[in-house]
Write an enzyme that holds these catalytic residues in place. Structure first.
Site, PDB file in Angstrom:
ATOM      1  N   SER A 163      36.905  26.957 -27.077  1.00 20.07           N
ATOM      2  CA  SER A 163      35.882  26.854 -28.198  1.00 20.07           C
ATOM      3  C   SER A 163      35.754  28.243 -29.151  1.00 20.07           C
ATOM      4  O   SER A 163      35.225  27.935 -30.279  1.00 20.07           O
ATOM      5  CB  SER A 163      34.381  26.836 -27.609  1.00 20.07           C
ATOM      6  OG  SER A 163      34.459  25.747 -26.937  1.00 20.07           O
ATOM      7  N   LYS A 222      27.126  32.884 -32.635  1.00 21.70           N
ATOM      8  CA  LYS A 222      26.804  31.597 -32.266  1.00 21.70           C
ATOM      9  C   LYS A 222      25.655  31.564 -31.595  1.00 21.70           C
ATOM     10  O   LYS A 222      25.097  32.340 -30.687  1.00 21.70           O
ATOM     11  CB  LYS A 222      27.976  31.516 -31.064  1.00 21.70           C
ATOM     12  CG  LYS A 222      28.177  29.948 -30.752  1.00 21.70           C
ATOM     13  CD  LYS A 222      29.242  29.752 -29.924  1.00 21.70           C
ATOM     14  CE  LYS A 222      29.753  28.502 -29.495  1.00 21.70           C
ATOM     15  NZ  LYS A 222      30.772  28.287 -28.419  1.00 21.70           N
ATOM     16  N   SER A 277      33.721  24.530 -29.641  1.00 21.74           N
ATOM     17  CA  SER A 277      32.343  24.403 -30.009  1.00 21.74           C
ATOM     18  C   SER A 277      31.849  25.344 -30.878  1.00 21.74           C
ATOM     19  O   SER A 277      30.534  25.422 -31.346  1.00 21.74           O
ATOM     20  CB  SER A 277      31.389  24.374 -28.603  1.00 21.74           C
ATOM     21  OG  SER A 277      31.642  25.598 -28.003  1.00 21.74           O
TER      22      SER A 277
END
Lengths: 146, 541
Positions: free
Chosen positions: B217, B118, B193
């Site tokens: 997330s 990420k 997210s």
């Protein structure tokens, strides 16, 4: 007094919007029980400790947070922020008398020895600085004349 | 709904991943007829890969090429990645690994495994933007500890994935750069997210990926994308190199297409780190011992396990299809020998406002470092204050600005008692209620989200409606507990249904039990293959 009145008016408006947005989307409708809980919070909000809190002044907050918002942004954000702050307000009416605040989950005391070390990649760090003039990081003047 | 693993004909040159327990050898050019009874799905791509590499069935370079081929075909539709390195760099790493294997050298447990990271997790050799314009082009001078450890064990970082800016959001639409699509339905969000990391594993663009979980997330995108998402206990994995959003809540988490893979990745990155004072000295148990073939399970392999279904998560406001999937999961637990009871967590609903108060407040402090002076994009001005104001206004997106402002308000002089302190007190209540429930039960279960994946654009203008979707996940972050999400069923939607994830919550540092139970649950779940249509169908057309 105006502050409290604005708070209560803002609260009931945002409650309607909040519930409205939930009711529009069937998946997100609150249970009857939760709606009653919300109602209970709203009816007490004028008497609770939040009566001394001024509603959010987005322009002033932006100055504090060092973000230069455009007037359009202030106008766009203000109702949304008001709505969320009002929603935060439901915590005012919870009985938290003898409850200790938790900083975070339990963690051990894990500090490493306070011994300086040289970082191996100083060049990469300096390379990321937008405005550098050896050995200074350049900034514009700090103090304004007025 | 029953899905079977379709043999994608244009991808017939891909290596077939076999279960660890079989000895069948394969050649690259052999394509399997679509009607054959396919072997049971491998319970670990990582373990199968290791087996195949060490027995020379295929090379790391071939494995890399086949994944890159699939990635290139799917990426224009998914947009999971913000950054992909030059393929020749990756090939060089794979070739080097192949040489070491040929020379009989020891290679790490993640050798040849493709990991996506990420973009709020720092990687020294790739840009790390946090999904934000303020860090567009930024290259950190160091690797995050989690990345460093994965690489030391042989992993190949295949790219940086898309996210909501600085982790603030639940759809990945909050990225400053692009919107990632859900591999199950390209008109829907992958969740957030960590949407890019979830989509990349779901579409098999990589094997496993790293995400971050502050309020759900990792777990919510895992549910939306039909993959396994593992949020460790706060302190289990070092946060060094994770761009801080809310420091008392942030964790780095793992995605995999199986419980075993998520667990193996966690084992690789977990453990104390001297650069993170909140990382724990607790030993990391050998999770791998639990990832055994289903054929070795007893008839009631989870006999005696007490499972608590959280009553507040299956009531009004939750999609009927989700509730039904969770009830089916509860029945499955009973078949495995568990006792399943409903448990009530007092003050459950207070967690959501408490979370957002704490998260916005902490983020307003954490994001004050983005001042355009030492790193990041600068908008020049003649005075320092104006430089700060313009750089930040130009660099941050709307959601980030709003949360900073809300946090600034909640932390204003005189307001600490009303908001932040009260939220911390609610945090204590929630922690205590979990502790109580986990005394009566071994694990707690709930949905990971109240609904399947939303349509792109559905939640954009309504912050409270978006926040409401986090109700299942935030309390776990407030309590700092570990949680595992695995796909357990489908609801109608898309071309092949939309996956639904089951969340399992354990006691602090109880990842071993979660992984043991999750692996057994997954391996005994019948008629469910979680392979999205985008890679199951003929994607050459």
């Amino acid at each position: 007094m105006g502050g409290v009145g604005a708070m209560v008016k803002g609260a009931s408006y945002s409650y309607a919007v909040f519930c409205g947005s939930f009711l529009r989307s069937p998946r997100l409708s609150f249970s009857i029980h939760n709606k009653k809980k919300l109602l209970k919070f709203r009816s007490f909000s004028s008497k609770s400790t939040c009566s001394s809190l001024q509603p959010p002044d987005v322009s002033r907050l932006a100055k504090t947070a060092q973000i230069s918002l455009t007037p359009d942004e202030v106008e766009e954000f203000a109702p949304k922020i008001q709505q969320v702050i009002d929603w935060f307000g439901q915590l005012q009416d919870v009985d938290l008398q003898s409850v200790e605040p938790s900083i975070r989950a339990e963690t051990e005391n894990n500090l490493r020895d306070n011994v300086p070390e040289t970082f191996d990649h100083r060049d990469a760090m300096i390379g990321a600085v937008p405005s550098y003039e050896e050995p200074y990081i350049k900034v514009p003047r700090v103090l304004s004349m007025d | 709904m029953i899905l079977t693993l379709q043999t994608p004909r244009p991808l017939s040159r891909l290596p077939r991943f076999l279960p660890f327990s079989t000895n069948a050898s394969i050649t690259l050019n052999q394509s399997q007829p679509a009607t054959c009874t396919s072997p049971p799905p491998p319970y670990s791509q990582i373990l199968s890969t290791r087996h195949s590499l060490l027995s020379r069935q295929f090379s790391a370079a071939d494995l890399l090429r086949s994944h890159l081929h699939r990635l290139n075909l799917t990426e224009p539709h998914l947009r999971s990645f913000l950054h992909l390195p030059d393929p020749s760099d990756l090939l060089a790493q794979a070739d080097s690994l192949d040489r070491r294997i040929a020379a009989g050298e020891d290679v790490g447990p993640l050798a040849g495994v493709l990991v996506a990271v990420k973009d709020n997790i720092c990687t020294a050799d790739m840009p790390s933007t946090g999904g934000s314009r303020i860090l567009e082009g930024y290259r950190p001078p160091f690797d995050a500890t989690a990345v460093k450890r994965a690489k030391e064990l042989g992993a190949i970082v295949v790219g940086k994935t898309n996210l909501d800016e600085f982790g603030m959001g639940s759809t990945t639409e909050g990225s400053a750069f692009q919107v990632t699509a859900n591999p199950w339905d390209l008109s829907r969000v992958p969740g957030g997210s960590s949407g890019g990391s979830a989509a990349a594993v779901s579409a098999r663009q990589c094997v496993v990926s790293l995400g971050s979980d502050t309020g759900g997330s990792v777990r919510q995108p895992a549910s939306f994308c039909g993959v396994v998402g593992l949020k460790p206990t706060y302190g289990r994995v070092s946060r060094f190199g994770l761009m801080a959003y809310a420091s008392s809540l942030d964790t780095i988490g793992c995605f995999g297409s199986s419980v075993a893979d998520a667990g193996i990745l966690l084992h690789a990155i977990a453990g104390h780190d001297r650069f993170d004072a909140t990382s724990s000295n607790q030993d990391v148990p050998n999770f791998l011992s639990h990832f055994v073939s289903a054929s070795s399970f007893e008839s009631k392999p989870l006999k005696g396990l007490r499972v608590g279904l959280i009553r507040e998560t299956i009531g009004d406001g939750v999609d009927a299809g989700v509730i039904s999937a969770i009830h089916s999961a509860a029945s499955h637990f009973e078949e495995l020998g568990c006792s399943v009871n409903e448990v009530s967590l007092p003050s459950f609903s207070l967690g959501l406002p408490a979370y957002y108060i704490l998260a916005s407040s902490e983020s307003s402090s954490n994001l004050s470092r983005y001042d355009g002076i030492r790193y990041g994009n600068q908008v020049y001005a003649d005075e320092l204050d104006s430089l700060y104001g313009s750089s930040r206004a130009n660099g941050f997106g709307s959601e980030v600005k709003m949360r900073i402002l809300m946090g600034t308000y909640a932390l204003s002089a005189g307001y600490y008692d009303a908001y932040y302190k009260r939220a911390q007190q609610v945090r204590t209540i929630i922690r205590n209620s979990f502790t109580e429930a986990l005394n009566q039960n071994d694990i707690l279960i709930s949905p990971a989200a109240p609904s399947p994946a939303y349509k792109i654009g559905e939640k954009k203008n309504d912050p409270l409606a978006m926040y409401a979707g986090d109700i299942m996940t935030v309390n776990v972050n407030l309590a700092g507990l570990p949680a595992l999400v695995l796909p357990c069923g489908f609801v109608e939607g898309g071309t092949a249904g939309l996956p639904i994830g089951l969340q399992m919550i354990g006691a602090a540092f109880g990842e071993e039990e979660l992984l043991r139970v999750g692996h057994i649950f997954e391996q005994t779940l019948e008629n469910c293959r979680f392979v999205p249509p985008i890679i199951a169908e003929d994607i050459a057309s």
